[in-house]
Design a protein around this motif. Structure first.
Motif, short mmCIF file in Angstrom:
data_model
loop_
_atom_site.label_atom_id
_atom_site.label_comp_id
_atom_site.label_asym_id
_atom_site.label_seq_id
_atom_site.Cartn_x
_atom_site.Cartn_y
_atom_site.Cartn_z
N VAL A 291 1.05 -1.04 0.36
CA VAL A 291 0.25 -0.26 -0.41
C VAL A 291 0.88 1.35 0.00
O VAL A 291 0.35 2.29 -0.64
CB VAL A 291 -1.05 -0.03 1.31
CG1 VAL A 291 -1.62 1.64 1.66
CG2 VAL A 291 -2.10 -1.01 1.43
N TYR A 295 1.02 4.54 -2.79
CA TYR A 295 0.92 5.06 -2.69
C TYR A 295 2.40 6.45 -2.55
O TYR A 295 1.72 7.58 -2.14
CB TYR A 295 -0.09 5.70 -1.30
CG TYR A 295 -1.95 5.55 -1.60
CD1 TYR A 295 -2.21 4.22 -1.84
CD2 TYR A 295 -2.21 6.72 -2.33
CE1 TYR A 295 -3.17 3.59 -1.64
CE2 TYR A 295 -3.99 5.86 -2.32
CZ TYR A 295 -3.85 4.20 -2.42
OH TYR A 295 -5.74 4.28 -2.51
N ASN B 25 -5.45 5.11 -9.16
CA ASN B 25 -4.47 3.91 -8.49
C ASN B 25 -4.69 3.94 -6.63
O ASN B 25 -3.79 3.63 -6.36
CB ASN B 25 -2.89 4.46 -8.47
CG ASN B 25 -2.24 3.27 -8.44
OD1 ASN B 25 -2.49 2.28 -8.87
ND2 ASN B 25 -1.11 2.99 -8.06
N TYR B 26 -6.01 4.30 -6.85
CA TYR B 26 -6.85 3.68 -4.91
C TYR B 26 -7.29 2.69 -4.67
O TYR B 26 -8.65 2.28 -5.00
CB TYR B 26 -7.37 5.04 -4.98
CG TYR B 26 -7.45 6.61 -4.61
CD1 TYR B 26 -6.33 6.67 -5.21
CD2 TYR B 26 -8.06 7.38 -4.74
CE1 TYR B 26 -5.90 8.12 -4.83
CE2 TYR B 26 -8.27 8.55 -4.59
CZ TYR B 26 -6.49 8.85 -4.74
OH TYR B 26 -6.79 11.15 -4.62
N THR B 27 -5.99 1.65 -4.25
CA THR B 27 -6.27 0.12 -4.25
C THR B 27 -6.25 -0.07 -2.88
O THR B 27 -6.44 -1.18 -2.44
CB THR B 27 -4.67 -0.48 -4.54
OG1 THR B 27 -3.67 0.08 -3.90
CG2 THR B 27 -4.94 -0.42 -6.61
N TYR B 28 -6.60 0.65 -1.66
CA TYR B 28 -6.11 0.13 -0.32
C TYR B 28 -8.27 -0.29 -0.36
O TYR B 28 -8.83 0.53 -1.27
CB TYR B 28 -5.99 1.75 0.14
CG TYR B 28 -5.91 1.35 1.62
CD1 TYR B 28 -4.98 0.17 2.44
CD2 TYR B 28 -7.00 2.17 2.22
CE1 TYR B 28 -5.68 0.38 3.81
CE2 TYR B 28 -7.49 1.95 3.78
CZ TYR B 28 -5.96 1.38 4.31
OH TYR B 28 -6.43 0.54 5.12
N ILE B 31 -11.64 2.37 1.63
CA ILE B 31 -11.88 3.26 0.90
C ILE B 31 -13.30 3.82 1.16
O ILE B 31 -14.44 2.65 0.68
CB ILE B 31 -11.22 3.63 -0.46
CG1 ILE B 31 -9.67 3.57 -0.79
CG2 ILE B 31 -11.37 5.59 -1.27
CD1 ILE B 31 -9.49 3.19 -2.16
#
Lengths: 717, 65
Positions: A291, A295, B25-28, B31
């Motif tokens: 993660v 980011y 690329n918001y993979t968490y 969310i």
């Protein structure tokens, strides 16, 4: 007295008997003082002032340390103390994460108080044995072991046997020695360090407990600030505590029913949601390696970059295959979060224990990021083995990793070379040289001895001995207040720069971790917003350290409806849980506001303690520029699009035709000014002067206007 | 143009929440997405279209260190 000891030929230097006493509402109402130099052992009462103002845990540690030292005391003076304390909530078995020990001493890295915490059984056992805290003072003239038998009410200071110092051996030997039989081993907890703690300033304390399933010892660490170095300087080889008979009501809480109900609620939450949230039971804190990389926050090559193409080689999935044994693994009874992990039967490839098959605790995120990407190492087995040696040699993985990354950058910049390192080619990614460095630290030889001083002292040494540019060293040496940074890249988040820089003990993330709130979510856009966060979170998280609690069950799991609350980042339901369990144990009636005030008292006390020792002011909150922005052209170019855009958007600066050096200069002036503005806002919110000194009015407001604090503060306002 | 976490973001015709998260690329895994203050359930990410001028929040409930 234990006959086995006599038979083993140990000489008792002091024997002391005590009444076992009673635990009432989380307190034993007495503490234990041991001077290893004079062999004095005594019991001290816990006063109402201690409970009201300092609560327990690191509050008690700071309180005792203040009385033990003067403003002239150095870390290696006999009067320096190591204080270990749990806290009133510590040792409960109903609510996850309740087995922490808090350790306080004067740090060889920072010359002011350091606090660090560890899981395991020692803190709860100490309380169940009859003591809310243990003070260790003095300096022995030979290696000693302290043994506390919490069932018999005996304490001995014994001559330590010659032989192993490294914890994976010593901890096993002592557990074997002081247990009556296999069944009894679970009742033993040991604190010790290792051979590298004798030669470096980054020594840690290992907290050993017995793992019944593995039939072997496990290690948790109070890692930060060189506590293990102080421990060995006092010539303490180990403290062994024995307590049999842990029960769910051991703390004699005021309201057992509420404790049970609150615990069951969280257990259910973890059971239902952990697998779709952070998977702490499956992989622990290592879940965020990839993660952070995604980011752009994973420290890479001494915090130059935030990601690397090879991170997939050290992702959590890789460690899952190497590390876990398909069952959740905790470090204190009743912790269903169970994030402790270990690799069993790992065959070591280097060093004095080469060929041994060992159990390695971890890796945790910090170890993987620090020993891995930050040093350019993407080999999971190498990370595990470095992790093992850090632990058994007794050195802090975070400081070791960060100082090694610093050394590597110095090497690649020509500040160091093979001649200066004694032949070590310390380029990023050189695993062999990294192992040699750590083994040298354990022996106190070669360049390992120099590196073991820590970054701050290395910077001075490199300037003096090698003529290195002090400005460049200041920019890239990731330490502040003398403590090495933990493993997050703060340069793109102003709030996290404050989360590291505006701390009491130095850049450790256990006060505030605001990167996502700030950089990604943009939830705290103004200086005032950031300052509010840099007030609330450090205070809230300080509270865990007053009570013997672990931070992880607070926000590494969240209720299903948390997203719909007004302040989801605070996890409001869990905050109320903490209020409830504190009240249930102690019988007090605090609310969430008083919880923060409890922390504020101790937090301000620690700040004033730092000031008393000659630190703790604005000048000491300055950060190395690597923490704030791009130092080198290479760094700037790696994020050129982002940086060019920021210069245009925030400053109206036309980057056309400008060199990277010119842009770095403009960017630096801007970012440094932002940090100064943030500092102003945070100091104001915390009730401090613009020089960072708590104001008398603030101390009165939080009912912490103790005469000794006013005396210090008045000299500086 | 639309707002993403209170920052200007280039709008594309037909852009869905799912595509936006991929784009950023918001993979968490934790969310919370809100479009004009309305929470979008994860099963609706692919079918929820973002319009020009919308206010999108993609809040990462990231625990961290």
């Amino acid at each position: 007295m234990d006959l086995k000891n006599d038979q083993a030929g140990h000489k008792f230097l002091k024997e002391y008997n005590y009444d076992l006493g009673d635990l009432d509402r989380g307190y034993t109402n007495r503490t234990l003082y041991i001077n290893v130099g004079t062999h004095e052992i005594k019991e001290k009462p816990v006063t109402p002032l201690m409970k009201d103002k300092f609560i327990g845990g690191k509050g008690f540690g700071l309180y005792y340390l203040w009385q033990a030292v003067t403003e002239k005391t150095k870390w290696n003076d006999p009067e320096n103390e190591i204080i270990i304390s749990s806290g009133p909530v510590g040792g409960i078995t109903q609510y996850p994460g309740s087995g922490k020990s808090l350790v306080v001493t004067l740090s060889p890295l920072t010359n002011m108080p350091i606090d660090s915490n560890a899981g395991g059984h020692f803190g709860p056992f100490l309380k169940f044995a009859g003591f809310d805290a243990l003070e260790l003072q003095g300096k022995a003239d030979q290696d000693v072991i302290i043994v506390i038998n919490g069932n018999k009410g005996t304490i001995t200071i014994e001559e330590a046997p010659a032989g192993a110092v490294d914890t994976h051996i010593l901890g096993e030997q002592l557990t074997e020695k002081y247990a009556e039989n296999e069944e009894d081993k679970r009742n033993i907890a040991v604190i010790s360090t290792g051979s590298a703690a004798e030669h470096t300033n980054i020594g840690l304390l290992n907290f050993t407990f017995y793992d019944v399933r593995r039939k072997g010892i496990r290690l948790k660490q109070a890692g930060r600030g060189g506590i293990g170095t102080v421990f060995r300087d006092k010539r303490i080889k180990a403290v062994v505590i024995k307590f049999a008979g842990v029960k769910g009501n051991q703390n004699h809480p005021a309201d057992q029913l509420t404790l049970n109900k609150t615990g069951i609620k969280l257990h259910k939450e973890i059971h239902d949601l952990d697998n779709v949230q952070n998977k702490m039971r499956k992989i622990g804190t290592a879940n965020i390696i990839e993660v952070m990389d995604k980011y752009d926050l994973l420290p890479t090559h001494n915090y130059k970059f935030g990601a690397h193409k090879n991170t997939f080689k050290i992702s959590s999935e890789v460690f899952i295959s190497k590390v876990t044994q398909n069952y959740p693994d905790g470090c204190w009874h009743g912790c269903s979060m169970a994030c402790a992990k270990a690799a069993d039967h790992f065959e070591l490839k280097t060093g004095p224990y080469k060929g041994q098959k060992v159990t390695i605790d971890g890796p945790e995120y910090e170890n993987a990021a620090g020993l891995g990407s930050n040093c350019g190492i993407f080999d999971p087995d190498a990370i595990l083995e470095l992790n093992f040696y850090c632990d058994t040699y007794g050195i802090d993985t975070i400081s070791y990793a960060t100082l090694t990354a610093f050394v590597m950058e110095c090497y690649e910049n020509g500040i160091l070379n093979k001649e200066r390192t004694g032949g070590l080619e310390l380029n990023f990614g050189n695993i062999e040289a990294n192992f040699e460095l750590i083994h040298q630290m354990a022996k106190g030889v070669g360049f390992g001895k120099i590196a073991g001083m820590g970054i701050r002292k290395m910077k001075a040494y490199f300037e003096k001995e090698f003529g290195a540019d002090p400005k460049f060293l200041f920019d890239i040496g990731m330490e502040q207040k003398g403590l090495e940074f933990s493993e997050y890249l703060p340069k793109e988040s102003l709030a996290q720069q404050g989360g590291y820089g505006l701390t009491n003990k130095g850049p450790q993330h256990d006060e505030a971790w605001l990167i996502f709130m700030d950089m990604v979510n943009n939830q705290i856009p103004t200086f005032e917003d950031k300052a509010e966060a840099l007030h609330y979170y450090p205070m809230f998280r300080t509270w865990f350290g007053l009570n013997g609690l672990c931070k992880l069950p607070w926000n590494d799991i969240a209720p299903a409806n948390n997203k719909f609350t007004d302040e989801p980042a605070k996890i409001p339901e869990h905050v109320q849980n903490y209020v409830d369990i504190f009240n249930a144990v102690t019988g007090k009636t605090i609310d969430k506001h008083e919880l923060i005030r409890q922390s504020e008292r101790v937090y301000n006390f620690q700040r004033i303690f730092n000031i008393r020792m000659g630190y703790g002011k604005r000048v000491h909150d300055k950060l190395p520029y690597r923490a704030m922005g791009p130092v080198t052209v290479e760094e700037y170019l790696s994020r050129q699009e982002r940086y060019d855009q920021q210069l245009a958007e925030f400053l109206g600066y036309d980057t056309t035709g400008k060199s990277a050096e010119e842009k770095i200069k403009v960017m630096r002036e801007y970012r440094e000014s932002q940090y100064e503005k943030l500092t102003d806002a945070v100091y104001k919110r915390r009730g401090w002067t613009m020089d960072g000194v708590p104001m008398v009015e603030k101390l009165r407001e939080i009912e912490m206007d103790l005469p000794e604090l006013i005396e210090v503060v008045k000299k500086h306002v | 143009m639309f707002k993403l976490n209170n920052r200007d973001c280039e709008w594309q015709v037909g852009l869905t929440v799912k595509e936006l998260l991929e784009l950023k690329n918001y993979t968490y895994p934790r969310i919370v997405v809100l479009v004009n203050a309305e929470v979008i359930p994860e099963e609706n990410y692919a079918s929820t279209i973002i319009f020009d001028g919308d206010n999108v929040e993609a809040i990462h409930l990231m625990a961290g260190g």
